[in-house]
Scaffold this motif. Sequence first.
Motif, PDB file in Angstrom:
ATOM      1  N   HIS A 121       0.819  -1.210   0.000  1.00 13.64           N
ATOM      2  CA  HIS A 121       0.000   0.000   0.000  1.00 13.64           C
ATOM      3  C   HIS A 121       0.852   1.260   0.000  1.00 13.64           C
ATOM      4  O   HIS A 121       0.482   2.259  -0.622  1.00 13.64           O
ATOM      5  N   THR A 122       1.984   1.235   0.669  1.00 16.66           N
ATOM      6  CA  THR A 122       2.886   2.393   0.645  1.00 16.66           C
ATOM      7  C   THR A 122       3.358   2.663  -0.775  1.00 16.66           C
ATOM      8  O   THR A 122       3.390   3.824  -1.222  1.00 16.66           O
ATOM      9  N   ARG A 123       3.727   1.610  -1.498  1.00 14.72           N
ATOM     10  CA  ARG A 123       4.166   1.770  -2.899  1.00 14.72           C
ATOM     11  C   ARG A 123       3.028   2.313  -3.759  1.00 14.72           C
ATOM     12  O   ARG A 123       3.245   3.171  -4.618  1.00 14.72           O
ATOM     13  N   GLU A 124       1.820   1.817  -3.547  1.00 17.45           N
ATOM     14  CA  GLU A 124       0.681   2.325  -4.324  1.00 17.45           C
ATOM     15  C   GLU A 124       0.454   3.809  -4.035  1.00 17.45           C
ATOM     16  O   GLU A 124       0.274   4.602  -4.965  1.00 17.45           O
ATOM     17  N   ASP A 125       0.445   4.172  -2.753  1.00 20.60           N
ATOM     18  CA  ASP A 125       0.187   5.565  -2.367  1.00 20.60           C
ATOM     19  C   ASP A 125       1.262   6.513  -2.890  1.00 20.60           C
ATOM     20  O   ASP A 125       0.970   7.641  -3.286  1.00 20.60           O
ATOM     21  N   GLY A 177       3.552   5.897  -5.460  1.00 20.32           N
ATOM     22  CA  GLY A 177       3.915   5.826  -6.868  1.00 20.32           C
ATOM     23  C   GLY A 177       2.752   5.634  -7.817  1.00 20.32           C
ATOM     24  O   GLY A 177       2.475   6.475  -8.674  1.00 20.32           O
ATOM     25  N   MET A 178       2.058   4.517  -7.664  1.00 19.94           N
ATOM     26  CA  MET A 178       1.019   4.170  -8.628  1.00 19.94           C
ATOM     27  C   MET A 178      -0.150   5.146  -8.614  1.00 19.94           C
ATOM     28  O   MET A 178      -0.604   5.597  -9.665  1.00 19.94           O
ATOM     29  N   PHE A 179      -0.657   5.478  -7.436  1.00 24.89           N
ATOM     30  CA  PHE A 179      -1.831   6.356  -7.376  1.00 24.89           C
ATOM     31  C   PHE A 179      -1.545   7.742  -7.948  1.00 24.89           C
ATOM     32  O   PHE A 179      -2.340   8.244  -8.753  1.00 24.89           O
ATOM     33  N   PRO A 180      -0.432   8.404  -7.577  1.00 24.38           N
ATOM     34  CA  PRO A 180      -0.162   9.714  -8.187  1.00 24.38           C
ATOM     35  C   PRO A 180       0.011   9.635  -9.711  1.00 24.38           C
ATOM     36  O   PRO A 180      -0.468  10.516 -10.436  1.00 24.38           O
ATOM     37  N   ALA A 181       0.670   8.583 -10.189  1.00 27.40           N
ATOM     38  CA  ALA A 181       0.854   8.437 -11.637  1.00 27.40           C
ATOM     39  C   ALA A 181      -0.484   8.230 -12.337  1.00 27.40           C
ATOM     40  O   ALA A 181      -0.741   8.824 -13.401  1.00 27.40           O
ATOM     41  N   LEU A 182      -1.346   7.408 -11.763  1.00 29.41           N
ATOM     42  CA  LEU A 182      -2.672   7.193 -12.356  1.00 29.41           C
ATOM     43  C   LEU A 182      -3.517   8.457 -12.303  1.00 29.41           C
ATOM     44  O   LEU A 182      -4.235   8.773 -13.256  1.00 29.41           O
ATOM     45  N   ALA A 183      -3.437   9.192 -11.219  1.00 27.24           N
ATOM     46  CA  ALA A 183      -4.213  10.438 -11.101  1.00 27.24           C
ATOM     47  C   ALA A 183      -3.786  11.433 -12.168  1.00 27.24           C
ATOM     48  O   ALA A 183      -4.623  12.147 -12.739  1.00 27.24           O
ATOM     49  N   ALA A 184      -2.492  11.487 -12.459  1.00 28.26           N
ATOM     50  CA  ALA A 184      -1.992  12.410 -13.486  1.00 28.26           C
ATOM     51  C   ALA A 184      -2.439  11.969 -14.882  1.00 28.26           C
ATOM     52  O   ALA A 184      -2.821  12.804 -15.706  1.00 28.26           O
ATOM     53  N   ALA A 185      -2.396  10.670 -15.138  1.00 23.26           N
ATOM     54  CA  ALA A 185      -2.749  10.154 -16.458  1.00 23.26           C
ATOM     55  C   ALA A 185      -4.258  10.004 -16.659  1.00 23.26           C
ATOM     56  O   ALA A 185      -4.746  10.068 -17.785  1.00 23.26           O
ATOM     57  N   HIS A 186      -4.995   9.792 -15.560  1.00 21.44           N
ATOM     58  CA  HIS A 186      -6.440   9.546 -15.624  1.00 21.44           C
ATOM     59  C   HIS A 186      -7.140  10.377 -14.548  1.00 21.44           C
ATOM     60  O   HIS A 186      -7.537   9.837 -13.506  1.00 21.44           O
ATOM     61  N   PRO A 187      -7.313  11.678 -14.785  1.00 24.40           N
ATOM     62  CA  PRO A 187      -7.943  12.535 -13.771  1.00 24.40           C
ATOM     63  C   PRO A 187      -9.328  12.058 -13.350  1.00 24.40           C
ATOM     64  O   PRO A 187      -9.753  12.310 -12.218  1.00 24.40           O
ATOM     65  N   GLU A 188     -10.006  11.329 -14.217  1.00 23.97           N
ATOM     66  CA  GLU A 188     -11.339  10.818 -13.884  1.00 23.97           C
ATOM     67  C   GLU A 188     -11.299   9.781 -12.772  1.00 23.97           C
ATOM     68  O   GLU A 188     -12.325   9.468 -12.155  1.00 23.97           O
ATOM     69  N   LEU A 189     -10.110   9.269 -12.458  1.00 25.50           N
ATOM     70  CA  LEU A 189      -9.962   8.272 -11.386  1.00 25.50           C
ATOM     71  C   LEU A 189      -9.616   8.892 -10.035  1.00 25.50           C
ATOM     72  O   LEU A 189      -9.502   8.166  -9.046  1.00 25.50           O
ATOM     73  N   ARG A 190      -9.452  10.193  -9.968  1.00 24.80           N
ATOM     74  CA  ARG A 190      -8.988  10.816  -8.713  1.00 24.80           C
ATOM     75  C   ARG A 190      -9.886  10.495  -7.524  1.00 24.80           C
ATOM     76  O   ARG A 190      -9.388  10.181  -6.443  1.00 24.80           O
ATOM     77  N   GLU A 191     -11.178  10.576  -7.692  1.00 28.29           N
ATOM     78  CA  GLU A 191     -12.098  10.298  -6.572  1.00 28.29           C
ATOM     79  C   GLU A 191     -11.958   8.840  -6.110  1.00 28.29           C
ATOM     80  O   GLU A 191     -11.912   8.562  -4.909  1.00 28.29           O
ATOM     81  N   THR A 192     -11.868   7.932  -7.071  1.00 27.77           N
ATOM     82  CA  THR A 192     -11.679   6.513  -6.742  1.00 27.77           C
ATOM     83  C   THR A 192     -10.351   6.306  -6.037  1.00 27.77           C
ATOM     84  O   THR A 192     -10.277   5.591  -5.025  1.00 27.77           O
ATOM     85  N   LEU A 193      -9.294   6.931  -6.546  1.00 24.76           N
ATOM     86  CA  LEU A 193      -7.973   6.801  -5.928  1.00 24.76           C
ATOM     87  C   LEU A 193      -7.972   7.346  -4.509  1.00 24.76           C
ATOM     88  O   LEU A 193      -7.348   6.762  -3.617  1.00 24.76           O
ATOM     89  N   ASP A 194      -8.686   8.442  -4.283  1.00 24.05           N
ATOM     90  CA  ASP A 194      -8.806   8.986  -2.924  1.00 24.05           C
ATOM     91  C   ASP A 194      -9.504   7.993  -2.001  1.00 24.05           C
ATOM     92  O   ASP A 194      -9.099   7.791  -0.854  1.00 24.05           O
ATOM     93  N   GLY A 195     -10.559   7.348  -2.506  1.00 18.47           N
ATOM     94  CA  GLY A 195     -11.267   6.343  -1.710  1.00 18.47           C
ATOM     95  C   GLY A 195     -10.393   5.136  -1.403  1.00 18.47           C
ATOM     96  O   GLY A 195     -10.393   4.626  -0.274  1.00 18.47           O
ATOM     97  N   LEU A 196      -9.620   4.705  -2.387  1.00 19.79           N
ATOM     98  CA  LEU A 196      -8.711   3.579  -2.170  1.00 19.79           C
ATOM     99  C   LEU A 196      -7.633   3.951  -1.155  1.00 19.79           C
ATOM    100  O   LEU A 196      -7.274   3.139  -0.295  1.00 19.79           O
TER     101      LEU A 196
END
Length: 147
Positions: A61-65, A67-86
Amino acid sequence: MTTADEPERVLGWGQQLIQVHDALRADLARVRESLGEPGVTLAPDVRLHCATFCQAVGEHHTREDAGMFPALAAAHPELRETLDGLAQDHVAIHSLLGRLETVLQTAGAGGATDDLRAEVDGLAALLVSHLAWEERALVAALDATPR
């Protein structure tokens, strides 16, 4: 078949995430099985297995928080709310991991597994649901991300 000019296709990021999650689910099942029947004494190897599992989930989860989540948020802004929930799930899971680690530390060498079982069951309920949500929400976007 691939040639020297044609690199071998590798799994997409989403498929790799599923593999990591499958390993965590399998390890969680082994932890639960190692607890044995209610009321049995806690074997030392169960403690180590639980502690190792807790560490693996926390590191994942530390790696996701970070690395992966910020990269996905930048590439897919529509996922930001989901990423925040995760990410909020990660905080809740981290709290449960802390409780489980406390039970592991305070249980005597001959302590019963009942308290430990309750903590593992609580963690399992949230973690299994979280992993499935993460896969449903992110695998397609991850697989579409160029390597």
